[in-house]
Scaffold this active site. Structure first.
Site, PDB file in Angstrom:
ATOM      1  N   TRP A 102       0.824  -1.232   0.047  1.00 21.19           N
ATOM      2  CA  TRP A 102       0.043  -0.032   0.164  1.00 21.19           C
ATOM      3  C   TRP A 102       0.757   1.302  -0.042  1.00 21.19           C
ATOM      4  O   TRP A 102       0.519   2.345  -0.632  1.00 21.19           O
ATOM      5  CB  TRP A 102      -0.981  -0.110   1.153  1.00 21.19           C
ATOM      6  N   ASP A 172      -1.223   6.346   6.246  1.00 23.50           N
ATOM      7  CA  ASP A 172      -2.366   5.577   5.585  1.00 23.50           C
ATOM      8  C   ASP A 172      -2.917   4.574   6.610  1.00 23.50           C
ATOM      9  O   ASP A 172      -2.284   3.335   6.701  1.00 23.50           O
ATOM     10  CB  ASP A 172      -2.303   5.036   4.286  1.00 23.50           C
ATOM     11  N   LYS A 196     -12.193  -1.377   6.853  1.00 25.98           N
ATOM     12  CA  LYS A 196     -11.679  -2.376   7.591  1.00 25.98           C
ATOM     13  C   LYS A 196     -11.961  -2.253   8.850  1.00 25.98           C
ATOM     14  O   LYS A 196     -12.861  -3.099   9.489  1.00 25.98           O
ATOM     15  CB  LYS A 196     -10.099  -2.144   7.437  1.00 25.98           C
TER      16      LYS A 196
END
Ligand SMILES: *Cc1c(COP(=O)(O)O)cnc(C)c1O
Length: 361
Positions: A102, A172, A196
């Site tokens: 990511w 993030d 999530k």
């Protein structure tokens, strides 16, 4: 059929009491005589609901007053692109510390809008640890330093906040949002998709230090100007109202469960239980991540061969343990054990693992 334990990496399991409440009030919400999905975001009821969610998030995370909290359409990917446009001039440099997939993706996403420097990367080691802090090549006067506190695919997590020499940290936190207490004041920006730890997909959240906005020197379409969203309480255009409402319920659930500290304690115990089962399996199960960098949220592991991994996944699914397949970039098994995964769910997985190893070892 009954509800199973869902180890999906995202969109991920939601707390069952939240889903029940959503079901119960789906047709008639509050005094609206209509569904929350069917009412105006500018109506009193929704504005109240939205403001409550922001208040609860501020309280649960201890977000200081000099930070905006933005609730936006999209995901972490949308936000990384928007943040690049909003936090720096085109000629300024952003530093990146890469600890997995990511972080790489955020870099690619930000690259068209500013100068990028990879200050450190753990790629050479297959993203199984954190790059030693004393080797980071930081840019003096960088606009910000971007990193991913929890790498969802590789299962690598920072368990402390890196020192960046006064450069704003942009993190993030898609997969570890509100998973434990965090000192927000150490960050310039915390951002992530909701799907999530916080709610359904379609909603992205950015916690942005106010002084970082409005310095980019660009002419942006007004919709991409985060300062506009802040001025308009994230309602410059229609926000994802249903996702925002569900997120509000998730936050009330977190509070009822004891808040960020209780989440952190529970998540630590869940991770300890699962890593204990892996490490105690005599080598049948294997997690490649350095112990100090192991994620509390996403636990990838491998069996001795792919044939047994396939059998494991099939039998686990039949036993009510869902979505354990590892990401295609890594393979193997991955158990995502976000806030909404109860300790009993992790225990059920651990018991299944012991049984499977006994039969297939
Ligand atoms: C899931 C995930 C993403 C993906 O974001 P979208 O919300 O799908 O845009 C980005 N970063 C991290 C750390 C993730 O876990």
């Amino acid at each position: 059929m009954s509800r199973a334990y869902n180890f999906s990496a995202g969109p991920a399991a939601l707390p069952e009491p939240v889903l029940r409440q959503v079901r119960d009030e789906l047709l008639e919400w509050r005094d609206e005589r209509a569904s929350v999905m069917e009412v105006s975001h500018r109506g009193k009821a929704f504005i109240e609901c939205a403001a409550e969610a922001e208040r609860d998030l501020r309280e649960l995370m201890g977000i200081p007053d000099d930070y905006h909290v933005l609730f936006l359409q999209g995901g972490a990917t949308t936000l990384s692109a928007l943040l690049a446009l909003n936090l720096a001039r085109a000629d300024q440099t952003a530093d990146f510390v890469l600890t997995g997939h990511w972080g790489e993706k955020a870099l690619e996403n930000m690259k068209p809008s500013l100068q990028v420097n990879v200050a450190a990367s753990a790629k050479a080691g297959g993203y199984t640890g954190l790059p030693a802090r004393d080797g980071w090549q930081l840019t003096p006067g960088a606009a910000f330093l971007h990193y991913t506190p929890n790498e969802t695919i590789h299962g690598v997590e920072f368990h402390d906040i890196p020192e960046a020499g006064g450069v704003p940290l942009v993190a993030d936190v898609s997969s570890n949002f509100l998973s434990a207490p965090v000192d927000v004041s150490r960050f310039g920006v915390l951002y992530g998709g909701a799907q999530k730890n916080l709610g359904p997909s379609g909603l992205a959240i950015a916690i942005v230090r106010k002084d970082l906005l409005g310095r980019h020197g660009r002419t942006l379409p007004p919709i991409f100007e985060l300062g506009n969203q802040a001025k308009n309480d994230s309602m410059f255009n229609t926000p994802p109202t249903f996702a925002w409402y569900v997120l509000g319920l998730v936050l009330k659930w977190v509070r009822a469960e004891g808040g960020a500290a209780a989440m952190g304690e529970r998540n630590r115990r869940k991770a300890a239980n699962l890593y204990g089962a892996i490490d105690g399996s005599g080598g049948f199960y294997r997690n490649p991540v350095e112990p100090a960098a192991r994620s509390w949220m996403n636990v990838p592991f491998f069996l001795p061969d792919e044939a047994r991994e396939k059998a494991f996944l099939k039998e686990a699914d039949a036993a009510g343990l869902l979505a354990l397949k590892g990401h295609r970039a890594v393979g193997g098994i991955r158990a995502s054990i976000y806030n909404a995964m109860p300790e009993a769910g992790v225990q059920a997985l651990v018991d299944f693992m012991a049984d499977f190893a006994r039969r297939n070892g």
